[in-house]
Design a protein around this motif. Structure first.
Motif, mmCIF file in Angstrom:
data_model
loop_
_atom_site.group_PDB
_atom_site.id
_atom_site.type_symbol
_atom_site.label_atom_id
_atom_site.label_comp_id
_atom_site.label_asym_id
_atom_site.label_seq_id
_atom_site.Cartn_x
_atom_site.Cartn_y
_atom_site.Cartn_z
ATOM 1 N N ILE A 25 0.834 -1.196 0.000
ATOM 2 C CA ILE A 25 0.000 0.000 0.000
ATOM 3 C C ILE A 25 0.870 1.247 0.000
ATOM 4 C CG2 ILE A 25 -1.620 1.368 1.390
ATOM 5 C CD1 ILE A 25 -2.957 -0.944 -0.032
ATOM 6 N N ARG A 26 0.552 2.135 -0.933
ATOM 7 C CA ARG A 26 1.228 3.429 -1.012
ATOM 8 C C ARG A 26 0.171 4.510 -1.167
ATOM 9 N NH1 ARG A 26 4.445 4.066 -5.601
ATOM 10 N NH2 ARG A 26 3.135 2.614 -6.711
ATOM 11 N N ILE A 27 0.445 5.665 -0.579
ATOM 12 C CA ILE A 27 -0.440 6.819 -0.672
ATOM 13 C C ILE A 27 0.272 7.852 -1.537
ATOM 14 C CG2 ILE A 27 -1.696 8.594 0.613
ATOM 15 C CD1 ILE A 27 -2.570 5.698 1.339
ATOM 16 N N LYS A 83 -8.781 24.367 1.157
ATOM 17 C CA LYS A 83 -7.397 23.986 0.831
ATOM 18 C C LYS A 83 -6.729 23.148 1.925
ATOM 19 C CE LYS A 83 -7.576 25.974 -3.099
ATOM 20 N NZ LYS A 83 -7.838 25.175 -4.262
ATOM 21 N N GLN A 84 -7.339 23.069 3.130
ATOM 22 C CA GLN A 84 -6.777 22.231 4.196
ATOM 23 C C GLN A 84 -6.892 20.743 3.868
ATOM 24 O OE1 GLN A 84 -9.173 24.585 4.572
ATOM 25 N NE2 GLN A 84 -8.931 25.697 6.478
ATOM 26 N N TRP A 85 -7.838 20.383 2.993
ATOM 27 C CA TRP A 85 -8.018 18.982 2.642
ATOM 28 C C TRP A 85 -6.933 18.530 1.681
ATOM 29 C CZ3 TRP A 85 -10.349 16.615 6.080
ATOM 30 C CH2 TRP A 85 -11.593 16.973 6.589
ATOM 31 N N CYS A 86 -6.435 17.330 1.914
ATOM 32 C CA CYS A 86 -5.427 16.705 1.051
ATOM 33 C C CYS A 86 -6.020 15.427 0.456
ATOM 34 C CB CYS A 86 -4.179 16.354 1.856
ATOM 35 S SG CYS A 86 -3.375 17.766 2.606
ATOM 36 N N PRO A 87 -6.512 15.488 -0.767
ATOM 37 C CA PRO A 87 -7.018 14.271 -1.405
ATOM 38 C C PRO A 87 -5.847 13.455 -1.936
ATOM 39 C CG PRO A 87 -7.351 16.161 -2.838
ATOM 40 C CD PRO A 87 -6.732 16.681 -1.577
ATOM 41 N N VAL A 88 -5.920 12.152 -1.759
ATOM 42 C CA VAL A 88 -4.831 11.266 -2.178
ATOM 43 C C VAL A 88 -5.390 9.984 -2.795
ATOM 44 C CG1 VAL A 88 -3.132 12.129 -0.504
ATOM 45 C CG2 VAL A 88 -4.670 10.255 0.143
ATOM 46 N N ALA A 89 -4.538 9.353 -3.596
ATOM 47 C CA ALA A 89 -4.877 8.062 -4.185
ATOM 48 C C ALA A 89 -4.220 6.961 -3.364
ATOM 49 C CB ALA A 89 -4.386 7.997 -5.632
ATOM 50 N N ILE A 90 -4.925 5.847 -3.236
ATOM 51 C CA ILE A 90 -4.408 4.680 -2.535
ATOM 52 C C ILE A 90 -4.023 3.646 -3.590
ATOM 53 C CG2 ILE A 90 -4.915 2.839 -0.879
ATOM 54 C CD1 ILE A 90 -7.152 4.758 0.227
ATOM 55 N N TYR A 91 -2.771 3.222 -3.526
ATOM 56 C CA TYR A 91 -2.247 2.260 -4.496
ATOM 57 C C TYR A 91 -1.885 0.950 -3.816
ATOM 58 C CZ TYR A 91 -1.369 5.837 -8.109
ATOM 59 O OH TYR A 91 -1.488 6.808 -9.068
ATOM 60 N N ASP A 98 1.314 -0.573 -8.249
ATOM 61 C CA ASP A 98 1.029 0.476 -9.229
ATOM 62 C C ASP A 98 -0.447 0.577 -9.594
ATOM 63 O OD1 ASP A 98 3.724 1.248 -9.427
ATOM 64 O OD2 ASP A 98 4.127 -0.321 -10.897
ATOM 65 N N GLU A 99 -1.289 -0.175 -8.894
ATOM 66 C CA GLU A 99 -2.721 -0.203 -9.181
ATOM 67 C C GLU A 99 -3.468 0.683 -8.185
ATOM 68 O OE1 GLU A 99 -5.936 -1.673 -11.449
ATOM 69 O OE2 GLU A 99 -3.833 -2.172 -11.712
ATOM 70 N N ILE A 100 -4.292 1.602 -8.694
ATOM 71 C CA ILE A 100 -5.108 2.443 -7.812
ATOM 72 C C ILE A 100 -6.254 1.592 -7.276
ATOM 73 C CG2 ILE A 100 -6.656 4.419 -7.678
ATOM 74 C CD1 ILE A 100 -4.884 5.802 -9.745
ATOM 75 N N VAL A 101 -6.345 1.511 -5.951
ATOM 76 C CA VAL A 101 -7.407 0.717 -5.319
ATOM 77 C C VAL A 101 -8.376 1.580 -4.518
ATOM 78 C CG1 VAL A 101 -5.986 -1.361 -5.244
ATOM 79 C CG2 VAL A 101 -6.023 0.170 -3.255
#
Length: 152
Positions: free
Chosen positions: A4-6, A44-52, A55-58
């Motif tokens: 898992i990577r953010i 702007k305080q929110w930090c949206p991120v992808a969970i991988y 290399d696959e976005i989950v």
């Protein structure tokens, strides 16, 4: 085995992130990724991120800190319906807790969820979150996590 990577959301992954969705019955419990991104554009305080996973976005998550002595929140976590039930939510939450406690130099993290979302409740309680007895303005249960040295 998973890894898992953010990662931040950028031009390279935004289209894939926007495709993340939950199962039909879960739509009552959480906003869509697009709604979250709209909110993050305003606050702007929110930090949206992808969970991988490798290399696959989950999934997708959003965190942030608010106020003079910031209350730190993991406000959204969405694991795409085709990746649910494989442990990604738990692993992502552990990684997110690590990220936000280090980034904001805090030992307390908050989150909220719709009452009746028993899957979320079980996950959060298993990670060490506890109900504060309070509700957010939308009526969601507010849970709190205190970092301890033995958190794994």
């Amino acid at each position: 085995m998973t890894c898992i990577r953010i990662k931040e959301i950028d031009a390279n992954n935004i289209n894939e992130v926007r495709k993340i969705s939950v199962k039909k019955y879960q739509r009552f419990f959480i906003e869509t990724v697009d709604e979250c991104l709209e909110e993050a554009a305003i606050y702007k305080q929110w930090c949206p991120v992808a969970i991988y996973d490798y290399d696959e976005i989950v999934g997708f998550a959003m965190y942030g800190a608010f106020g003079k002595n910031p209350d730190t929140w993991i406000d959204r976590i969405i694991i795409d319906e085709k990746y649910q039930g494989k442990g990604f939510g738990k692993l992502a939450m552990k990684e997110l807790i690590k990220i936000v406690t280090e980034k904001y130099n805090v030992i307390t993290v908050y989150l909220s969820f719709v009452e009746g979302n028993d899957v979320a409740r079980k996950l959060y309680e298993n990670l060490g979150f506890n109900f504060t007895g309070d509700y957010d303005p939308e009526g969601e249960l507010i849970y709190k996590f205190n970092l301890t040295e033995d958190f794994k």
